[in-house]
Design a protein around this motif. Structure first.
Motif, short mmCIF file in Angstrom:
data_model
loop_
_atom_site.label_atom_id
_atom_site.label_comp_id
_atom_site.label_asym_id
_atom_site.label_seq_id
_atom_site.Cartn_x
_atom_site.Cartn_y
_atom_site.Cartn_z
N LEU A 117 49.06 51.37 42.52
CA LEU A 117 49.25 50.06 43.14
C LEU A 117 50.28 50.16 44.26
N ILE A 118 50.01 49.47 45.35
CA ILE A 118 50.87 49.52 46.53
C ILE A 118 51.94 48.43 46.45
N GLU A 119 53.20 48.84 46.58
CA GLU A 119 54.31 47.89 46.57
C GLU A 119 54.21 46.96 47.78
N GLY A 120 54.55 45.69 47.57
CA GLY A 120 54.54 44.72 48.65
C GLY A 120 53.19 44.09 48.91
N ALA A 121 52.20 44.36 48.05
CA ALA A 121 50.86 43.80 48.22
C ALA A 121 50.83 42.32 47.80
N ALA A 122 49.77 41.62 48.21
CA ALA A 122 49.59 40.21 47.85
C ALA A 122 48.96 40.06 46.47
N LEU A 123 48.25 41.08 46.01
CA LEU A 123 47.57 41.04 44.72
C LEU A 123 47.40 42.46 44.21
N TRP A 124 47.60 42.64 42.92
CA TRP A 124 47.29 43.90 42.24
C TRP A 124 46.21 43.64 41.20
N LEU A 125 45.20 44.48 41.21
CA LEU A 125 44.19 44.47 40.16
C LEU A 125 44.07 45.87 39.60
N GLU A 126 44.01 45.96 38.29
CA GLU A 126 43.72 47.23 37.63
C GLU A 126 42.30 47.12 37.11
N CYS A 127 41.43 48.05 37.52
CA CYS A 127 40.01 47.92 37.24
C CYS A 127 39.40 49.21 36.73
N ASP A 128 38.33 49.04 35.95
CA ASP A 128 37.52 50.16 35.49
C ASP A 128 36.13 50.03 36.12
N PRO A 129 35.50 51.15 36.47
CA PRO A 129 34.13 51.10 36.99
C PRO A 129 33.21 50.42 35.97
N TRP A 130 32.31 49.56 36.47
CA TRP A 130 31.41 48.79 35.62
C TRP A 130 29.95 49.16 35.90
N ALA A 131 29.56 49.12 37.19
CA ALA A 131 28.17 49.43 37.58
C ALA A 131 28.14 49.82 39.05
N ARG A 132 27.09 50.57 39.42
CA ARG A 132 26.92 51.02 40.80
C ARG A 132 25.50 50.72 41.24
N TYR A 133 25.38 50.29 42.51
CA TYR A 133 24.07 49.90 43.05
C TYR A 133 23.87 50.48 44.43
N ASP A 134 22.60 50.71 44.75
CA ASP A 134 22.23 51.18 46.08
C ASP A 134 22.47 50.07 47.08
N GLY A 135 23.22 50.39 48.11
CA GLY A 135 23.48 49.44 49.18
C GLY A 135 23.16 50.06 50.52
N GLY A 136 22.06 50.79 50.61
CA GLY A 136 21.69 51.44 51.88
C GLY A 136 22.63 52.58 52.19
N ASP A 137 23.32 52.50 53.32
CA ASP A 137 24.26 53.56 53.67
C ASP A 137 25.60 53.41 52.94
N HIS A 138 25.68 52.43 52.04
CA HIS A 138 26.86 52.22 51.21
C HIS A 138 26.44 52.17 49.74
N GLU A 139 27.42 52.35 48.88
CA GLU A 139 27.23 52.15 47.45
C GLU A 139 28.02 50.90 47.08
N VAL A 140 27.37 49.96 46.42
CA VAL A 140 28.03 48.75 45.96
C VAL A 140 28.50 49.02 44.54
N VAL A 141 29.80 48.84 44.32
CA VAL A 141 30.42 49.18 43.04
C VAL A 141 31.02 47.93 42.42
N LEU A 142 30.60 47.62 41.19
CA LEU A 142 31.22 46.54 40.43
C LEU A 142 32.32 47.14 39.58
N LEU A 143 33.46 46.47 39.57
CA LEU A 143 34.62 46.91 38.82
C LEU A 143 35.05 45.80 37.87
N ARG A 144 35.34 46.17 36.63
CA ARG A 144 35.82 45.20 35.65
C ARG A 144 37.34 45.11 35.75
N VAL A 145 37.84 43.92 35.96
CA VAL A 145 39.28 43.70 36.09
C VAL A 145 39.91 43.70 34.70
N GLU A 146 40.85 44.60 34.49
CA GLU A 146 41.54 44.72 33.20
C GLU A 146 42.93 44.08 33.24
#
Length: 164
Positions: free
Chosen positions: A111-140
């Motif tokens: 986590l970066i000090e001085g940020a506006a928000l911190w989230l700690e997340c675990d990978p949940w699912a991955r999807y084809d997004g063309g030239d990108h990969e769309v990644v869902l993350l579960r917020v812990e």
């Protein structure tokens, strides 16, 4: 200029069109072999409250994402003061964390000090997004810093918000 049909869509024109939508800038980071590894993403959005999910979109050409994909991740919404760090995290070379102040969680998220928000997340699912990969993350875990103004990416430049 109207958007052209898919077959003739000019990628440069589309990139310019997409740049008109301002986005926040998020540092996506984790420990790997005891050292911080991370990238900057501006394709971040909340998805669900139950379960708590967020999404990021990662370019398939990223050489850093494979180092992060199986880790507990720290997502830090960067502040208006983090322009230099955002550029470092987006670069393909050099020490991305040379001038960064960060902390690691017990789970290995960075986590970066001085940020506006911190989230700690675990990978949940991955999807084809063309030239990108769309990644869902579960917020812990989430920690907010409402007094911190976020960094904004608009028209291919980092900017700060101003009161309307």
């Amino acid at each position: 200029m109207p958007v052209q049909a898919h077959a003739t869509l000019d990628q440069l024109a589309l990139r310019e069109a997409f740049s008109l939508y301002p986005t926040g800038v998020v540092a996506l980071c984790a420990l790997r072999e005891g050292a911080p590894v991370g990238i900057a993403v501006n394709s971040f959005t909340s998805i669900s409250l139950d379960p708590p999910l967020v999404a990021v979109s990662i370019a398939r050409t990223s050489t850093t994402w494979p180092l992060l994909a199986d880790r507990r991740l720290g997502l830090s919404v960067l502040s208006a003061e983090h322009g230099g760090l955002a550029r470092a995290l987006a670069s393909r070379s050099g020490d991305r964390f040379a001038n960064a102040q960060w902390r690691a969680t017990d789970g290995g998220a960075v986590l970066i000090e001085g940020a506006a928000l911190w989230l700690e997340c675990d990978p949940w699912a991955r999807y084809d997004g063309g030239d990108h990969e769309v990644v869902l993350l579960r917020v812990e875990h989430a920690e907010t810093f409402p007094g911190v103004a976020p960094l904004v990416f608009h028209q291919s430049r980092f900017r700060a918000l101003d009161e309307a």
